[in-house]
Design a protein around this motif. Structure first.
Motif, PDB file in Angstrom:
ATOM      1  N   ILE A   1      48.614  52.199  46.876  1.00  0.00           N
ATOM      2  CA  ILE A   1      47.625  52.050  45.804  1.00  0.00           C
ATOM      3  C   ILE A   1      46.857  50.744  45.951  1.00  0.00           C
ATOM      4  N   GLU A   2      47.553  49.671  46.267  1.00  0.00           N
ATOM      5  CA  GLU A   2      46.871  48.378  46.413  1.00  0.00           C
ATOM      6  C   GLU A   2      45.866  48.395  47.561  1.00  0.00           C
TER       7      GLU A   2
ATOM      8  N   ILE B   1      42.783  50.108  46.172  1.00  0.00           N
ATOM      9  CA  ILE B   1      42.090  49.195  45.262  1.00  0.00           C
ATOM     10  C   ILE B   1      41.365  48.111  46.051  1.00  0.00           C
TER      11      ILE B   1
ATOM     12  N   GLU C   1      37.492  46.871  45.840  1.00  0.00           N
ATOM     13  CA  GLU C   1      37.113  45.474  45.630  1.00  0.00           C
ATOM     14  C   GLU C   1      36.193  44.977  46.734  1.00  0.00           C
TER      15      GLU C   1
ATOM     16  N   ALA D   1      38.476  41.757  41.453  1.00  0.00           N
ATOM     17  CA  ALA D   1      39.849  42.283  41.508  1.00  0.00           C
ATOM     18  C   ALA D   1      40.162  43.074  40.244  1.00  0.00           C
ATOM     19  N   ASP D   2      39.854  42.497  39.087  1.00  0.00           N
ATOM     20  CA  ASP D   2      40.104  43.202  37.826  1.00  0.00           C
ATOM     21  C   ASP D   2      39.262  44.473  37.737  1.00  0.00           C
ATOM     22  N   THR D   3      38.011  44.385  38.165  1.00  0.00           N
ATOM     23  CA  THR D   3      37.117  45.544  38.084  1.00  0.00           C
ATOM     24  C   THR D   3      37.581  46.661  39.013  1.00  0.00           C
TER      25      THR D   3
ATOM     26  N   HIS E   1      40.673  47.237  39.935  1.00  0.00           N
ATOM     27  CA  HIS E   1      41.851  47.842  39.303  1.00  0.00           C
ATOM     28  C   HIS E   1      41.426  48.755  38.158  1.00  0.00           C
TER      29      HIS E   1
ATOM     30  N   PHE F   1      40.124  52.046  39.556  1.00  0.00           N
ATOM     31  CA  PHE F   1      41.188  52.917  40.059  1.00  0.00           C
ATOM     32  C   PHE F   1      42.016  53.502  38.921  1.00  0.00           C
ATOM     33  N   HIS F   2      42.340  52.667  37.928  1.00  0.00           N
ATOM     34  CA  HIS F   2      43.136  53.145  36.798  1.00  0.00           C
ATOM     35  C   HIS F   2      42.387  54.234  36.031  1.00  0.00           C
TER      36      HIS F   2
END
Length: 199
Positions: free
Chosen positions: A127-128, A131, A135, A154-156, A158, A161-162
């Motif tokens: 998953i990472e 993501i 990014e 990074a937050d965006t 994630h 993907f979420h």
């Protein structure tokens, strides 16, 4: 059939079964039968079902990563258009499957995260990597000036993907593309608003 080819066939057939019905519901004998391999041959190729599960995760990861790479790394179109194109491709895939299977990595994460630590960690790594591709695309958008430099990529990534996985889960429940449409349209609207900040 050479040993390497036989092993790959077991993984491929097993992955198809697991995607359709889940890891725990898929028995070794069922996998061997689907791959036309004699009973009892499984442990000639894999130490355990868990080791086989690791290989299946890698199989799914390679397929999904290839799709992400193909569309998110396409330098011929702007980064934000790449994201739009990626979502459209997945929408087509989900519609062709009748909304029944969804994302195999998401499915396995839901099924195994609380019951198998080794597979959970492996899924987390997969998953990472996905993501990270999102990014990287966002960072390219920053570099070309289409999204603000102070946006936390990074937050965006994630968040994207979420939202993607949540929409796919709901899509499977209602057997409709509408949850995915809602996710895509709202995300693209958000990204468009973000773009307006730098214009």
């Amino acid at each position: 059939m050479a040993r390497a080819n036989t092993r790959e066939e077991i993984i491929r057939k097993g992955a198809e079964l697991i995607h359709a019905q889940g890891y725990n519901a898929t028995g070794l004998q069922q996998i061997l039968q689907a791959a036309s391999i004699p009973k009892g041959s499984f442990y000639f190729y894999f130490k355990s079902k868990e080791d086989f599960g690791m290989e299946v995760i890698d199989y799914f990861s390679a397929i999904i990563n290839e799709i992400f790479t193909k569309y998110l790394s396409d330098k011929k179109i702007p980064p934000m258009k790449r994201l739009e194109k990626l979502f459209k491709i997945f929408e087509d895939i989900f519609q062709k499957s009748g909304y029944s299977h969804g994302c195999p990595i998401g499915n396995l994460s839901l099924e195994l995260a609380d019951t198998n630590e080794r597979l959970r960690l492996h899924l987390g790594g997969v998953i990472e990597k996905l993501i990270a591709q999102i990014e990287s695309c966002l960072k390219e958008a920053q570099a070309e000036g289409s999204i603000p430099m102070d946006l936390n990529t990074a937050d965006t990534a994630h968040f994207i993907f979420h939202g993607f996985e949540g929409a796919v889960l709901h899509m499977k429940v209602v057997k409709s593309i509408e949850p995915f449409h809602a996710f895509r349209n709202n995300l693209l609207g958000y990204l468009n608003d973000v773009r307006q900040e730098v214009n």
